[in-house]
Design an enzyme around this catalytic site. Structure first.
Site, PDB file in Angstrom:
ATOM      1  N   PHE A   1       0.879  -1.179   0.000  1.00  0.00           N
ATOM      2  CA  PHE A   1       0.000   0.000   0.000  1.00  0.00           C
ATOM      3  C   PHE A   1       0.910   1.221   0.000  1.00  0.00           C
ATOM      4  O   PHE A   1       1.660   1.428   0.964  1.00  0.00           O
ATOM      5  CB  PHE A   1      -0.852  -0.080   1.278  1.00  0.00           C
ATOM      6  CG  PHE A   1      -1.647   1.131   1.651  1.00  0.00           C
ATOM      7  CD1 PHE A   1      -2.950   1.299   1.174  1.00  0.00           C
ATOM      8  CD2 PHE A   1      -1.140   2.076   2.534  1.00  0.00           C
ATOM      9  CE1 PHE A   1      -3.712   2.402   1.564  1.00  0.00           C
ATOM     10  CE2 PHE A   1      -1.893   3.175   2.932  1.00  0.00           C
ATOM     11  CZ  PHE A   1      -3.177   3.338   2.443  1.00  0.00           C
TER      12      PHE A   1
ATOM     13  N   THR B   1       2.428   7.093   1.432  1.00  0.00           N
ATOM     14  CA  THR B   1       3.337   8.097   2.012  1.00  0.00           C
ATOM     15  C   THR B   1       4.437   8.526   1.037  1.00  0.00           C
ATOM     16  O   THR B   1       4.971   7.709   0.298  1.00  0.00           O
ATOM     17  CB  THR B   1       3.986   7.510   3.287  1.00  0.00           C
ATOM     18  OG1 THR B   1       2.955   7.078   4.169  1.00  0.00           O
ATOM     19  CG2 THR B   1       4.854   8.533   3.990  1.00  0.00           C
TER      20      THR B   1
ATOM     21  N   GLN C   1       6.247  -5.097  46.593  1.00  0.00           N
ATOM     22  CA  GLN C   1       5.013  -4.403  46.218  1.00  0.00           C
ATOM     23  C   GLN C   1       5.204  -3.502  44.983  1.00  0.00           C
ATOM     24  O   GLN C   1       4.294  -3.350  44.172  1.00  0.00           O
ATOM     25  CB  GLN C   1       4.485  -3.568  47.388  1.00  0.00           C
ATOM     26  CG  GLN C   1       3.066  -3.098  47.126  1.00  0.00           C
ATOM     27  CD  GLN C   1       2.468  -2.368  48.298  1.00  0.00           C
ATOM     28  OE1 GLN C   1       3.072  -1.437  48.838  1.00  0.00           O
ATOM     29  NE2 GLN C   1       1.299  -2.793  48.722  1.00  0.00           N
TER      30      GLN C   1
ATOM     31  N   GLY D   1      19.097  -5.581  33.530  1.00  0.00           N
ATOM     32  CA  GLY D   1      20.087  -5.742  32.455  1.00  0.00           C
ATOM     33  C   GLY D   1      19.761  -6.908  31.544  1.00  0.00           C
ATOM     34  O   GLY D   1      20.078  -6.884  30.345  1.00  0.00           O
TER      35      GLY D   1
ATOM     36  N   GLU E   1       0.352   4.468  10.133  1.00  0.00           N
ATOM     37  CA  GLU E   1      -1.119   4.537   9.966  1.00  0.00           C
ATOM     38  C   GLU E   1      -1.710   5.699  10.768  1.00  0.00           C
ATOM     39  O   GLU E   1      -2.801   5.592  11.331  1.00  0.00           O
ATOM     40  CB  GLU E   1      -1.769   3.197  10.305  1.00  0.00           C
ATOM     41  CG  GLU E   1      -1.253   2.110   9.365  1.00  0.00           C
ATOM     42  CD  GLU E   1      -2.120   0.897   9.272  1.00  0.00           C
ATOM     43  OE1 GLU E   1      -3.338   1.019   9.437  1.00  0.00           O
ATOM     44  OE2 GLU E   1      -1.568  -0.182   9.001  1.00  0.00           O
TER      45      GLU E   1
ATOM     46  N   THR F   1       0.055   9.046  13.158  1.00  0.00           N
ATOM     47  CA  THR F   1       0.737   9.154  14.464  1.00  0.00           C
ATOM     48  C   THR F   1      -0.298   9.313  15.581  1.00  0.00           C
ATOM     49  O   THR F   1      -1.481   9.564  15.316  1.00  0.00           O
ATOM     50  CB  THR F   1       1.652  10.394  14.475  1.00  0.00           C
ATOM     51  OG1 THR F   1       0.823  11.552  14.275  1.00  0.00           O
ATOM     52  CG2 THR F   1       2.708  10.332  13.372  1.00  0.00           C
TER      53      THR F   1
ATOM     54  N   GLU G   1      -0.612  11.791  17.393  1.00  0.00           N
ATOM     55  CA  GLU G   1      -1.160  13.159  17.281  1.00  0.00           C
ATOM     56  C   GLU G   1      -2.274  13.195  16.229  1.00  0.00           C
ATOM     57  O   GLU G   1      -3.302  13.860  16.427  1.00  0.00           O
ATOM     58  CB  GLU G   1      -0.042  14.147  16.903  1.00  0.00           C
ATOM     59  CG  GLU G   1       0.999  14.376  17.995  1.00  0.00           C
ATOM     60  CD  GLU G   1       1.969  13.200  18.163  1.00  0.00           C
ATOM     61  OE1 GLU G   1       2.149  12.409  17.218  1.00  0.00           O
ATOM     62  OE2 GLU G   1       2.531  13.064  19.271  1.00  0.00           O
TER      63      GLU G   1
END
Ligand SMILES: Cc1cc2nc3c(=O)[nH]c(=O)nc-3n(C[C@H](O)[C@H](O)[C@H](O)COP(=O)(O)OP(=O)(O)OC[C@H]3O[C@@H](n4cnc5c(N)ncnc54)[C@H](O)[C@@H]3O)c2cc1C
Length: 380
Positions: free
Chosen positions: A122, A125, A277, A338, A361, A363, A365
């Site tokens: 697809f 962009t 905890q 680590g 797809e 962002t 935002e």
């Protein structure tokens, strides 16, 4: 809202989970480290019929709903996110044909794409047009009874491996987003140069390319109706965001499950890490975010099947699930200390693979823009 799955859907999910566990997961590290396309994993999904789970049975799909489909995507992503990315990029291509193509084009391409015989890509962009596709500069101009296409695309998943690319370009440079049309570009079309695969942070078994275009396409390559490309692409991305949300769940769940095993085994002083905890609260936060994201994904999937508008639901699910995958994979790595940072365990791969979910797809935002627009429109 109905979240029930029928017996056929449960059987598809079970088979996909088995293939994910037994075939795809053992290959994930190899594809990540060698940065090679996850061909055998995609083949295994094709053999299972899963490369057509987004399509109706009329076009060779398995006839399962979006809820079941998102469970399959989740299982694949939990085993190998690169494979899930290559698979869902293929869905963006076949959804483009399903939503935008003529009946003849659907018959020509979809059954073979559903069976896994053909792989799709697809291409929306461009270097100067990501979040706002209307800024695209690639053009198709009528020439010799067909179309001369010039321009470029970048970051296109599967592009070089694909048997066909659904290419979005402008056929009317003056008409903004209404001037965008989609074209079917079969493999081997002269005049398309592919870059080497981009070097990426994660999803290293799912290759992405830049495309330089100077090619001629026959008139029949126009997908559906001229000028409808933008509407098709946006409808395709509405669907695709449910799949990105499902991918997010898969990676986050893999990280949570690894953490649950780890904290029970890892001794810190007199007791296992699980007995502290601070650890328990971290696990609870990971679980709570994952389950919230899961419910939103299920809601978006159910609405996708209902035939109602679901842009708001898919954007919300994608936003929350992608952010959740970032949080959960990072928390999981922290619990491993680590051991999570070195590459013997898949924790650092989960973190790298999850990062793109907040970018492609649309962002995070962009999802917020879609969500707030829908809310404000509803107040009019
Ligand atoms: C691994 C990978 C696979 C991909 N696969 C495909 C593919 O198969 N097909 C395809 O077509 N594309 C693909 N893409 C491209 C992807 O969809 C874009 O990268 C994405 O849409 C973001 O566009 P951009 O990179 O141009 O960022 P930009 O649009 O330049 O965004 C940069 C920043 O600006 C922010 N921003 C943008 N607009 C606004 C606004 N209005 N308000 C506030 N902030 C804003 C963004 O949120 C972001 O933080 C892929 C990319 C990657 C990395």
């Amino acid at each position: 809202m109905n979240f029930e799955l029928n017996a056929e859907e449960l059987a598809v999910i079970e088979s996909a989970e088995q293939v994910a566990r037994e075939v795809i997961q053992p290959l994930a590290r190899h594809y990540d480290e060698t940065e090679t396309f996850c061909a055998d994993s995609i083949k295994a999904l094709g053999d299972l019929g899963c490369m057509g789970i987004n399509l109706p049975e009329t076009y060779g799909g398995l006839g399962i709903g979006s809820l079941a489909m998102s469970r399959v995507v989740e299982a694949v992503a939990g085993a190998c996110a690169s494979t899930a990315s290559a698979m869902t990029a293929h869905f963006l291509a076949t959804d483009s044909i399903l939503l935008g193509g003529t009946e003849e084009q659907k018959q020509e391409w979809l059954p073979r794409a559903a069976s896994g015989e053909l792989l799709g890509a697809f291409a929306l962009t461009e270097p100067a047009a990501g979040s706002n596709p209307a800024d695209m500069r690639s053009r198709a101009v009528r020439e010799d009874g067909g179309w001369r296409v010039r321009g470029s695309k970048h970051y296109i998943t599967n592009a070089k491996e694909a048997d066909f690319i659904v290419l979005y370009v402008k056929t009317d440079a003056e008409a903004g987003h209404k001037g965008i049309s989609a074209f079917m570009v079969p493999r081997g079309t002269p005049g398309i140069d592919f870059s080497s695969p981009e070097k990426t942070m994660g999803l290293r078994g799912s290759t992405i390319y830049e495309l330089a275009l100077d090619c001629w396409l026959p008139a029949s390559a126009l997908l559906g109706v001229e000028g409808q490309g933008f509407n098709t692409a946006m409808a395709v991305l509405d669907r695709g965001r449910v799949e990105v949300a499902a991918m997010s769940l898969g990676i986050a769940n893999a990280a949570l499950q690894a953490s649950l095993n780890w904290v029970r085994e890892r001794q810190i002083g007199p007791k296992p890490l699980a007995a502290y905890q601070g650890t328990q609260w971290r696990l609870a936060d990971m679980y709570a975010q994952l389950e919230s994201a899961r419910l939103l994904t299920m809601k978006a999937a159910a609405r996708r099947d209902s035939g109602e508008r679901f842009s708001l639901d898919s954007a919300t699910a994608k936003l929350v699930a992608a952010e959740c995958a970032g949080f959960v994979t990072d928390a999981a790595l922290q619990l491993h200390g680590g051991y999570g940072y070195v590459r013997d365990l898949p924790l650092e791969r989960y973190v790298r693979d999850a990062r793109i979910l907040r970018i492609f797809e649309g962002t995070s935002e962009v999802q917020k823009i879609i969500i707030s627009r829908a809310l404000l429109d509803a107040c009019k």
